[in-house]
Motif scaffolding. Structure first.
Motif, PDB file in Angstrom:
ATOM      1  N   ARG A  54       2.336 -17.188   3.230  1.00  0.00           N
ATOM      2  CA  ARG A  54       3.089 -15.950   2.995  1.00  0.00           C
ATOM      3  C   ARG A  54       2.270 -14.715   2.649  1.00  0.00           C
ATOM      4  NH1 ARG A  54       7.001 -19.585   1.187  1.00  0.00           N
ATOM      5  NH2 ARG A  54       5.966 -19.875  -0.808  1.00  0.00           N
ATOM      6  N   ARG A  55       0.973 -14.867   2.345  1.00  0.00           N
ATOM      7  CA  ARG A  55       0.288 -13.703   1.786  1.00  0.00           C
ATOM      8  C   ARG A  55      -0.806 -13.128   2.686  1.00  0.00           C
ATOM      9  NH1 ARG A  55       1.338 -13.872  -3.910  1.00  0.00           N
ATOM     10  NH2 ARG A  55       0.405 -11.809  -3.960  1.00  0.00           N
ATOM     11  N   LEU A  56      -0.968 -13.653   3.892  1.00  0.00           N
ATOM     12  CA  LEU A  56      -2.124 -13.267   4.712  1.00  0.00           C
ATOM     13  C   LEU A  56      -2.134 -11.782   5.075  1.00  0.00           C
ATOM     14  CD1 LEU A  56      -2.425 -16.383   7.042  1.00  0.00           C
ATOM     15  CD2 LEU A  56      -3.878 -15.762   5.100  1.00  0.00           C
ATOM     16  N   ASP A  57      -0.966 -11.147   5.120  1.00  0.00           N
ATOM     17  CA  ASP A  57      -0.926  -9.726   5.505  1.00  0.00           C
ATOM     18  C   ASP A  57      -0.851  -8.786   4.308  1.00  0.00           C
ATOM     19  OD1 ASP A  57      -1.088 -10.291   8.275  1.00  0.00           O
ATOM     20  OD2 ASP A  57       1.010 -10.947   8.205  1.00  0.00           O
ATOM     21  N   ASP A  58      -0.850  -9.342   3.093  1.00  0.00           N
ATOM     22  CA  ASP A  58      -0.909  -8.498   1.886  1.00  0.00           C
ATOM     23  C   ASP A  58      -2.252  -7.766   1.825  1.00  0.00           C
ATOM     24  OD1 ASP A  58       1.390  -9.849   1.294  1.00  0.00           O
ATOM     25  OD2 ASP A  58       0.781 -10.469  -0.732  1.00  0.00           O
ATOM     26  N   ALA A  59      -2.311  -6.762   0.977  1.00  0.00           N
ATOM     27  CA  ALA A  59      -3.603  -6.108   0.724  1.00  0.00           C
ATOM     28  C   ALA A  59      -4.440  -7.025  -0.174  1.00  0.00           C
ATOM     29  CB  ALA A  59      -3.373  -4.777   0.028  1.00  0.00           C
ATOM     30  N   ALA A  60      -5.711  -7.177   0.148  1.00  0.00           N
ATOM     31  CA  ALA A  60      -6.589  -8.030  -0.674  1.00  0.00           C
ATOM     32  C   ALA A  60      -6.755  -7.402  -2.054  1.00  0.00           C
ATOM     33  CB  ALA A  60      -7.939  -8.183   0.004  1.00  0.00           C
ATOM     34  N   PRO A  61      -6.666  -8.203  -3.109  1.00  0.00           N
ATOM     35  CA  PRO A  61      -6.828  -7.640  -4.455  1.00  0.00           C
ATOM     36  C   PRO A  61      -8.270  -7.207  -4.711  1.00  0.00           C
ATOM     37  CG  PRO A  61      -6.490 -10.024  -4.564  1.00  0.00           C
ATOM     38  CD  PRO A  61      -6.367  -9.638  -3.122  1.00  0.00           C
TER      39      PRO A  61
END
Ligand code: GLN
Length: 274
Positions: free
Chosen positions: A45-52
């Motif tokens: 679910r998180r691959l397209d989030d912005a990297a922290p």
């Protein structure tokens, strides 16, 4: 706008490839840690989030050779997750061979009631065994106060504090009872032997090295076993893959029987003593 998780992990895997055999996995576990989620959630679910922002710093630490488990503060072992940090031996998948051998030994029986873990570290073998047998009670011994702190915290987190006690000790020197299952992963690396990348630099020497031939601690532990194993019980002790014969000889000298079990790589990994 920060780059997406997917791209940041690809870049990290490239940077880590020269220092880690598991660069892609390391990148994923560091990203999951940075995001505060599980690896499954990250990949689903998180691959397209912005990297922290903190991800780059974590990758730099890994690139400098720090063990992954010290950076994330946890390592999965058997069915449990253990908190770890500098000063404790990081659980290794090889040691799961001991739990498998214990499960085999007690198959078809109600299982062990009392379990002893000599050199418990962060509680690795004891807590994995207690997870397997929910009615069992256990004692973990270690010479290191730092290790015992982690072990107690792990027992708490896993809801096993009521079934465990941990104490500082010199192997079984102060133990005056018998156990159905005794587990031990003592130091067994010879002083001049090679260990994996980062191990010698970062992990506690006292948990790894055992004299010129790596057998020093077996010479103390094996002779104590006849006084520790309850009737029908068993001791399962990790060994280095070239130590089967030497440790079997120590077991024979203690008037006990043994057989060797192998790890997933088909190498001798533990000795089962009855
Ligand atoms: N198998 C570990 C290593 O080589 C050694 C663990 C131990 O000495 N108990 O990294």
């Amino acid at each position: 706008m920060a780059e997406p998780v997917r791209a940041a992990m690809a870049a990290a895997a490239r940077v880590l490839a020269p220092v880690s055999d598991t660069a892609r996995l390391d990148a994923e576990l560091l990203m999951a840690h940075a995001l505060g989620c599980t690896r499954d959630e990250l990949l689903l679910r998180r691959l397209d989030d912005a990297a922290p922002d903190n991800f780059v710093g974590l990758v730099e630490r890994r690139q400098a050779g720090e063990p992954l488990a010290y950076i994330t503060g946890t390592r999965d072992f058997w069915t449990i997750t253990l908190g770890v940090g500098p000063g404790v031996l990081i659980p290794r998948a090889d040691s799961e061979t001991l739990i498998e051998a214990a499960v085999d030994y007690f198959a078809g029986s109600p299982g062990p009631r009392r379990i002893l873990d000599l050199g418990t570290g962060p509680g690795t073998l004891l807590l994995a065994a207690l997870a397997e047998w929910p009615k069992a009670m256990g004692l973990g011994i270690d010479a290191s106060a730092v290790a015992l702190e982690h072990a107690r915290a792990n027992a708490d987190t896993l809801g096993m504090a009521g079934r465990t006690s941990f104490r500082r000790g010199d192997w079984a020197a102060d133990v005056n009872e018998r156990f159905d299952l005794i587990l031990a992963n003592p130091p067994y690396v010879a002083l001049d032997e090679a260990v994996g990348p980062g191990v010698r630099e970062h992990e506690p020497a006292e948990a790894l090295f055992a004299g010129a031939d790596g057998l020093d601690d077996y010479r103390r532990i094996i002779p104590a076993l006849p006084g520790l194993i309850a009737p029908g019980g068993v001791a399962i002790v990790e060994i280095g893959w070239r130590q089967g014969e030497s440790v079997s000889a120590l077991v024979e000298a203690a008037c006990l029987s043994s057989r060797i079990v192998h790890d997933l790589g088909q190498r001798p990994r533990a000795i089962v003593v009855t």
